[in-house]
Design a protein around this motif. Structure first.
Motif, PDB file in Angstrom:
ATOM      1  N   THR A  87       0.922  -1.136  -0.076  1.00  0.00           N
ATOM      2  CA  THR A  87       0.070  -0.081  -0.009  1.00  0.00           C
ATOM      3  C   THR A  87       1.084   1.211   0.001  1.00  0.00           C
ATOM      4  O   THR A  87       1.903   1.242   0.850  1.00  0.00           O
ATOM      5  CB  THR A  87      -0.927   0.199   1.079  1.00  0.00           C
ATOM      6  OG1 THR A  87      -1.730  -1.074   0.977  1.00  0.00           O
ATOM      7  CG2 THR A  87      -1.767   1.338   1.201  1.00  0.00           C
ATOM      8  N   SER A  88       0.633   2.051  -0.961  1.00  0.00           N
ATOM      9  CA  SER A  88       1.420   3.466  -1.127  1.00  0.00           C
ATOM     10  C   SER A  88       0.350   4.591  -1.227  1.00  0.00           C
ATOM     11  O   SER A  88      -0.629   4.296  -1.328  1.00  0.00           O
ATOM     12  CB  SER A  88       2.164   3.477  -2.215  1.00  0.00           C
ATOM     13  OG  SER A  88       3.144   2.340  -1.958  1.00  0.00           O
ATOM     14  N   ALA A  89       0.749   5.769  -0.995  1.00  0.00           N
ATOM     15  CA  ALA A  89      -0.108   6.795  -1.277  1.00  0.00           C
ATOM     16  C   ALA A  89       0.608   8.220  -1.819  1.00  0.00           C
ATOM     17  O   ALA A  89       1.694   8.304  -1.802  1.00  0.00           O
ATOM     18  CB  ALA A  89      -0.802   7.262   0.174  1.00  0.00           C
ATOM     19  N   ILE A  90      -0.319   8.774  -2.442  1.00  0.00           N
ATOM     20  CA  ILE A  90       0.059  10.323  -2.687  1.00  0.00           C
ATOM     21  C   ILE A  90      -0.734  11.313  -2.626  1.00  0.00           C
ATOM     22  O   ILE A  90      -1.974  10.859  -2.319  1.00  0.00           O
ATOM     23  CB  ILE A  90       0.388  10.179  -4.387  1.00  0.00           C
ATOM     24  CG1 ILE A  90      -0.871  10.044  -5.206  1.00  0.00           C
ATOM     25  CG2 ILE A  90       1.217   9.089  -4.867  1.00  0.00           C
ATOM     26  CD1 ILE A  90      -0.706  10.500  -6.661  1.00  0.00           C
ATOM     27  N   THR A  91      -0.391  12.426  -2.646  1.00  0.00           N
ATOM     28  CA  THR A  91      -1.433  13.799  -2.306  1.00  0.00           C
ATOM     29  C   THR A  91      -1.367  14.329  -3.515  1.00  0.00           C
ATOM     30  O   THR A  91      -0.640  14.562  -4.507  1.00  0.00           O
ATOM     31  CB  THR A  91      -0.919  14.538  -1.264  1.00  0.00           C
ATOM     32  OG1 THR A  91       0.299  15.114  -1.625  1.00  0.00           O
ATOM     33  CG2 THR A  91      -0.726  14.002   0.115  1.00  0.00           C
ATOM     34  N   VAL A  92      -3.006  14.808  -3.912  1.00  0.00           N
ATOM     35  CA  VAL A  92      -3.088  15.561  -4.970  1.00  0.00           C
ATOM     36  C   VAL A  92      -3.803  17.039  -4.336  1.00  0.00           C
ATOM     37  O   VAL A  92      -4.531  16.947  -3.352  1.00  0.00           O
ATOM     38  CB  VAL A  92      -4.387  14.758  -5.968  1.00  0.00           C
ATOM     39  CG1 VAL A  92      -4.729  16.013  -6.980  1.00  0.00           C
ATOM     40  CG2 VAL A  92      -3.714  13.598  -6.508  1.00  0.00           C
ATOM     41  N   ALA A  93      -3.453  17.962  -4.922  1.00  0.00           N
ATOM     42  CA  ALA A  93      -4.051  19.409  -4.461  1.00  0.00           C
ATOM     43  C   ALA A  93      -4.368  19.998  -5.838  1.00  0.00           C
ATOM     44  O   ALA A  93      -3.579  20.066  -6.507  1.00  0.00           O
ATOM     45  CB  ALA A  93      -2.927  20.042  -3.807  1.00  0.00           C
ATOM     46  N   VAL A  94      -5.464  20.606  -5.976  1.00  0.00           N
ATOM     47  CA  VAL A  94      -6.178  21.196  -6.973  1.00  0.00           C
ATOM     48  C   VAL A  94      -6.394  22.663  -6.570  1.00  0.00           C
ATOM     49  O   VAL A  94      -7.196  22.743  -5.409  1.00  0.00           O
ATOM     50  CB  VAL A  94      -7.349  20.444  -7.586  1.00  0.00           C
ATOM     51  CG1 VAL A  94      -7.818  21.342  -8.794  1.00  0.00           C
ATOM     52  CG2 VAL A  94      -6.773  19.045  -8.305  1.00  0.00           C
TER      53      VAL A  94
END
Length: 361
Positions: free
Chosen positions: A210-217
């Motif tokens: 399990t990995s994660a990334i962040t998205v900011a719009v």
């Protein structure tokens, strides 16, 4: 706000309500559907405010009558009853004031949000989180997903800043997305933590990681919307580490801007010209400052929202991409789509449409 100022403000809204009431029945307004819809929406909000104001005035009249009894009536029992009634009316007035404040503030915020949704440009930031190299690879996968979605939507994008991962992929990448009306209104739902569950290419035992990334719009804003004082900015230049040929690597064309009051730092190194990199970096900086102010405003809203879907909170896990089960799940609306391959090929509009519907509830 003092009561006199509060009443004056409500009088202004009452006057505006009566003016709109006359306007929306005019043939030239009815024939202009866009203008008619805007006025009708205003009319409905003002109608509620005027109704509260009328109730407020009734309570004020009653309060005057009770105060007259308390000042002039010698009957002790009557005074006791009047005192009890006075407290009730004061509570009612306070409640009506709060309701009016909330309605006014919420309607303004809602109008601002809806107007913002029509923006034709946005800044999209992708960053690797937990998971090391696998997270960097997933940033690249999500970047591909978005660029394919942009192509389907007829939008254009430019890379403002890119930082490569240790082996492959990206630690961070920032895009400037432009298109028809509604770019930000669609992409805003992507802000948050995106989690991936799959077997990494480097995994020899076949275990799911399990990995994660962040998205900011962020909404792309104009300089007139966010005034940045250049004396508040610290500018550093350095040699680009990205692609771009010998010129980029030999000259200090890359730019790093630090906004001293907010401590926000932005880098841009994709252009050969330092001037162009500065312009792109200031655009991102402006959007980030705007977003911070927007989040502060949202926190002040006293009406509890039914949904926090589009607040842009980057710490909230919004979606899981489960490769073994060919499933993508959006946790905000508890919706799963069993076509992960199609989703990763840019077919994300169905999920966005469902999020839009949920936000309006």
């Amino acid at each position: 706000m003092k009561k006199t100022s509060f009443i004056q403000k409500l009088e202004v809204y009452k006057k505006e309500f009566h003016e709109i009431s006359k306007s929306i029945i005019q043939p030239n307004i009815i024939s202009d559907q866009k203008k008619y819809k805007i006025l009708l929406k205003k009319y409905k909000v003002l109608e509620k405010i005027v109704s509260l104001y009328e109730e407020y005035n009734k309570k004020l009249t009653l309060l005057k009558e009770i105060n007259f009894i308390l000042e002039n009536d010698s009957d002790t029992e009557m005074k006791e009853l009047a005192t009890t009634e006075k407290y009730k009316i004061l509570e009612n007035l306070s409640s009506l004031e709060k309701e009016s404040y909330d309605l006014l503030f919420y309607s303004r915020e809602k109008d601002a949000t809806e107007e913002e949704d029509h923006r034709n440009a946005a800044i999209v930031e992708l960053r690797s989180g937990t998971g090391g190299n696998e997270a960097c690879l997933f940033v690249e996968d999500i970047l591909r997903m978005y660029t394919m979605y942009f192509k389907k939507s007829g939008w254009k994008y430019k890379i403002i800043h890119a930082q490569k991962g240790g082996i492959k992929g990206f630690k961070e990448i920032i895009l400037d997305v432009n298109g028809e009306e509604g770019v930000y209104g669609n992409l805003k739902f992507e802000s948050g933590v995106h989690r991936v569950q799959r077997i990494p290419r480097t995994e020899s035992q076949g275990r799911v990681h399990t990995s994660a990334i962040t998205v900011a719009v962020l909404p792309k804003v104009k300089d007139i919307e966010v005034d940045i004082n250049l004396s508040d900015i610290k500018k550093d230049t350095f040699r680009s580490s990205g692609s771009g040929g010998q010129h980029v690597n030999k000259t200090e064309s890359a730019v790093r801007l630090t906004h001293i009051p907010s401590k926000i730092t932005v880098e841009c190194q994709e252009e050969r010209s330092q001037h162009k990199n500065f312009e792109k970096a200031i655009s991102v900086l402006r959007s980030r400052i705007y977003q911070i102010e927007k989040e502060k405003r949202l926190k002040k809203i006293s009406i509890k929202r039914k949904s926090l879907i589009s607040t842009g909170d980057r710490s909230v896990k919004i979606r899981t991409y489960n490769y073994p089960k060919n499933r993508v799940t959006d946790h905000r609306i508890h919706k799963s789509i069993y076509d992960l391959a199609g989703f990763m090929n840019g077919n994300i509009q169905e999920m966005i449409n469902l999020l839009k519907l949920f936000e309006k509830k």
